[in-house]
Design an enzyme around this catalytic site. Structure first.
Site, PDB file in Angstrom:
ATOM      1  N   ASP A  13     -16.948  -4.920 -10.119  1.00  0.00           N
ATOM      2  CA  ASP A  13     -17.137  -3.463  -9.661  1.00  0.00           C
ATOM      3  C   ASP A  13     -18.708  -3.044  -9.636  1.00  0.00           C
ATOM      4  O   ASP A  13     -19.046  -1.917  -9.896  1.00  0.00           O
ATOM      5  CB  ASP A  13     -16.385  -2.558 -10.960  1.00  0.00           C
ATOM      6  CG  ASP A  13     -15.193  -2.960 -11.264  1.00  0.00           C
ATOM      7  OD1 ASP A  13     -14.198  -3.155 -10.115  1.00  0.00           O
ATOM      8  OD2 ASP A  13     -15.072  -3.320 -12.495  1.00  0.00           O
ATOM      9  N   HIS A  43     -11.272  -3.402  -4.724  1.00  0.00           N
ATOM     10  CA  HIS A  43     -12.421  -3.197  -3.752  1.00  0.00           C
ATOM     11  C   HIS A  43     -12.398  -1.754  -3.182  1.00  0.00           C
ATOM     12  O   HIS A  43     -11.275  -1.618  -2.583  1.00  0.00           O
ATOM     13  CB  HIS A  43     -12.901  -4.276  -2.794  1.00  0.00           C
ATOM     14  CG  HIS A  43     -13.344  -5.404  -3.380  1.00  0.00           C
ATOM     15  ND1 HIS A  43     -13.416  -6.793  -2.806  1.00  0.00           N
ATOM     16  CD2 HIS A  43     -13.589  -5.993  -4.748  1.00  0.00           C
ATOM     17  CE1 HIS A  43     -13.945  -7.394  -3.506  1.00  0.00           C
ATOM     18  NE2 HIS A  43     -14.062  -7.294  -4.703  1.00  0.00           N
TER      19      HIS A  43
END
Ligand code: IMP
Ligand code: MG
Length: 337
Positions: A13, A43
């Site tokens: 992340d 994503h």
């Protein structure tokens, strides 16, 4: 460009999706190829006000002329693959390797019901761990056996190496982050395989001598979902006050947060043999930087923050994220080339 690998430098992340989509837009690679674990990765890509949450296909789909590939080391969940392919309209240019292992309903329910993975480790529950375990004991089904995937089959290592032989550009997307690596991370609070640049090469069948650049992506602060130690962790209240509070793409869980960790950044640079770094979400830590177009227009506190990181990790910070849109990036690659 040749072959460029993008990897995460913390716990996932970090904003790899944004960096990959920017590079895809700007550099128009011949191929964007997905490495990494599988559908446990989330994503986020924002293009023209549309937010895509992608788990399986390369986030480089935003570059309309690029061939999209999924390497044999990546786990494929056919339902998610088909869903994302149709959502992003890439039927005609995506391919996957016959040797990708297949995530089944059983893998997912095992991942979600096992107290060890679900509770102790805080797995994403996407079946990746059980699928990789089954692959290790050589019982897993591979893509070759799944008729619905047949039209997408290709020899990914051959396509990638041939493109490079012909002077083409290949962008390689890693997933997760260095400290979630099965070998180099905070074991046992890690994912089910190595995910550093070396593993990324092996996922797609590219030898390490063929790699031209490794970009390690750090966020301007550190976040982590699931269990495991996080140095200098902030309370949820403090994270919210600073505007650092985030919710996970795949699982909707709260992300834990902490200030930028230079010790981890140095180690991630070493473990990945990184040649450049990207820093995302600078505008979250330094709001005055939102949408700024060049490095010399950053506030002095923000540019000192970047310069200090460069001094410590010993490689240039070539890409700096200053907003969620794909193009909200300060690109300094020319300065350093
Ligand atoms: P698993 O890979 O789903 O088994 O999860 C193992 C650990 O890695 C858990 O702490 C997850 O939260 C974490 N993890 C796996 N993939 C990602 C990711 O893409 N971003 C952030 N954390 C992840
Ligand atoms: Mg993610």
């Amino acid at each position: 460009m040749g072959a460029t690998i993008v990897v995460g430098g913390f716990f996932g992340d970090e904003g790899k999706g944004k960096i990959v989509s920017y590079l895809s837009f700007k550099d128009k690679p011949n191929i964007v190829v997905r490495a990494g674990v599988g559908t446990n990765a989330g994503h986020t890509v924002v293009v023209k006000d549309i937010t895509y949450k992608i788990r399986q296909i390369p986030t480089g789909f935003v570059s309309e002329d690029s061939r999209l590939l999924i390497g044999p080391g990546v786990l494929v969940d056919p339902d998610i693959f088909h869903k994302e392919v149709s959502e992003t309209d890439v039927e005609n240019r995506i391919g996957l390797d016959e040797q990708c292992a297949i995530i089944t309903k059983e893998h997912i329910s095992l991942d979600q019901s096992s107290p060890h993975t679900a509770k102790k480790i805080g797995s994403t529950g996407t079946g990746c761990g059980p699928c990789n375990a089954e692959r290790a004991i050589r019982k897993v089904k591979i893509a070759k056996e799944i008729p619905s995937l047949k039209e997408y089959f290709t020899d990914v290592p051959l396509e990638v190496n041939t493109a490079l032989d012909q002077g083409g550009k290949v962008l390689i997307e890693g997933t997760q982050g260095t400290f979630l690596s099965l070998y180099h991370g905070t074991y046992p609070f890690v994912t089910s395989k190595d995910i550093t640049a070396a593993a990324v090469c092996s996922d797609i069948g590219l030898g390490p001598t063929r790699v031209n650049a490794v970009i390690v992506v750090f966020k301007a602060f550190v976040t982590r979902v699931g269990s495991g130690y996080l140095e200098n962790e902030l309370s949820e209240e403090e994270a919210k006050k600073r505007g650092w509070f985030e919710v996970a793409t795949v699982t909707g869980r709260k992300r834990r947060s902490a200030p930028f960790n230079i010790k981890l950044a140095k180690r991630a640079t070493m473990l990945n043999g990184a040649t450049q770094a990207a820093i995302t979400k600078l505008d979250i830590v330094f709001p005055e930087c939102k949408g700024v177009k060049s490095f010399n227009k950053l506030s002095s506190t923000a540019s000192d923050f970047i310069k200090n990181i460069e001094k410590e990790i010993g490689i240039p910070v070539t890409l700096i994220g200053v907003g969620p849109e794909v193009e909200e990036i300060i690109d300094r690659r020319r300065e350093f080339s």
